[in-house]
Design an enzyme around this catalytic site. Sequence first.
Site, PDB file in Angstrom:
ATOM      1  N   ASP A  53       0.821  -1.213   0.000  1.00  0.00           N
ATOM      2  CA  ASP A  53       0.000   0.000   0.000  1.00  0.00           C
ATOM      3  C   ASP A  53       0.857   1.267   0.000  1.00  0.00           C
ATOM      4  O   ASP A  53       1.909   1.325   0.629  1.00  0.00           O
ATOM      5  CB  ASP A  53      -0.905  -0.014   1.236  1.00  0.00           C
ATOM      6  CG  ASP A  53      -2.028   1.008   1.149  1.00  0.00           C
ATOM      7  OD1 ASP A  53      -2.603   1.155   0.055  1.00  0.00           O
ATOM      8  OD2 ASP A  53      -2.330   1.627   2.172  1.00  0.00           O
ATOM      9  N   ASP A  65       1.411   5.300  -5.523  1.00  0.00           N
ATOM     10  CA  ASP A  65       0.753   6.539  -5.107  1.00  0.00           C
ATOM     11  C   ASP A  65       1.532   7.738  -5.635  1.00  0.00           C
ATOM     12  O   ASP A  65       2.512   8.180  -5.045  1.00  0.00           O
ATOM     13  CB  ASP A  65       0.650   6.602  -3.584  1.00  0.00           C
ATOM     14  CG  ASP A  65      -0.106   7.837  -3.104  1.00  0.00           C
ATOM     15  OD1 ASP A  65      -0.548   8.636  -3.964  1.00  0.00           O
ATOM     16  OD2 ASP A  65      -0.250   8.008  -1.884  1.00  0.00           O
ATOM     17  N   GLU A 108      -3.982   6.100  -7.494  1.00  0.00           N
ATOM     18  CA  GLU A 108      -4.767   7.083  -6.758  1.00  0.00           C
ATOM     19  C   GLU A 108      -4.837   8.378  -7.551  1.00  0.00           C
ATOM     20  O   GLU A 108      -3.844   8.846  -8.108  1.00  0.00           O
ATOM     21  CB  GLU A 108      -4.182   7.350  -5.374  1.00  0.00           C
ATOM     22  CG  GLU A 108      -5.030   8.312  -4.542  1.00  0.00           C
ATOM     23  CD  GLU A 108      -4.643   8.340  -3.067  1.00  0.00           C
ATOM     24  OE1 GLU A 108      -5.011   9.313  -2.389  1.00  0.00           O
ATOM     25  OE2 GLU A 108      -3.990   7.390  -2.598  1.00  0.00           O
TER      26      GLU A 108
END
Length: 313
Positions: free
Chosen positions: A81, A103, A133
């Site tokens: 993540d 990200d 994202e």
Amino acid sequence: MHLSPKIFFEHCYGKYAIAAVNVFTMEQVLGLFSAGARAKAPFIVQITPAARNYAHPAMLIAMINAASKIYPKAVYAVHMDHGNEEHAFDAIRSNDYTSIMIDASHDSFKDNVKRTKAVVEEAHKKNIFVEAELGVLSGVEDDLSIDEKYAKYTQPSEVQEFVELTECDSLAVAVGTSHGAYKFSGGSGIQFKILEEIQRRLPKFPIVLHGGSAVNLEEIARINRAGGSLNEGASGVSPKEIVKSIAYGVCKINIATDTRLLWTRVHREFFKDTPQLFDPVIPGKTYMAEYEKFMLEKFDLLGATGKVSDMNI
């Protein structure tokens, strides 16, 4: 059974959501797997860069692999993540992950596309699912800190072009959630009009909500009664809003803050109520039991309980 989130999302879209839970410790890993196996609910184990720095990727993966042997009926994915390119490419090379996130949401649209596409191209060579994202969330999570004034909702007009250019597999969006225990200071909550428009432009495409913890005020009160000093005005995502978001294509709900608050409450109460004790096993066992209870309730809320039986795997 270690699967790709792609299988989960194809099965759950519009019907229920998958809990994606950040883990740092053995107690969290065991509590999560125990709950998943007991509930017969699919789940995603998330490892952040901060967790990798704390426990080392090899240690975290070893704990997850061990938990899968202890709970062989657990059905899960392993997700890296909030990574940058260094984290993403390392995860791809390791063959330990079925899913990664790049990200680049703080960059310009053009640079976000460029960085995301580069990761997608490498990940897809190994059939690894990629989450990207678009839009910026406020709040604090691990070593990520973003002032609210820089938070920016995802622009629905950009989502289709972004997905087409990057070929990412799911999209984390900024629609009113935030990281950390200090959420929704403005009280606005999830912006469902934005979610609705995103779904219209990306039909059947899995959407991810970061900052999906509820921040139980009773947990905060108990922490403070045991010597803590947390902001009692903090609030997270209401359960009603979480459930409502599922119909708008939200397939993955990220959870981190709630499990940290739970850890803090258990340990503060242990040291306050039994100051003569110092054995870490005692609060550790309590935390695992409380963690399992929390996750069972979360699986029920998301509608995931029992869904492994329906997946034909």
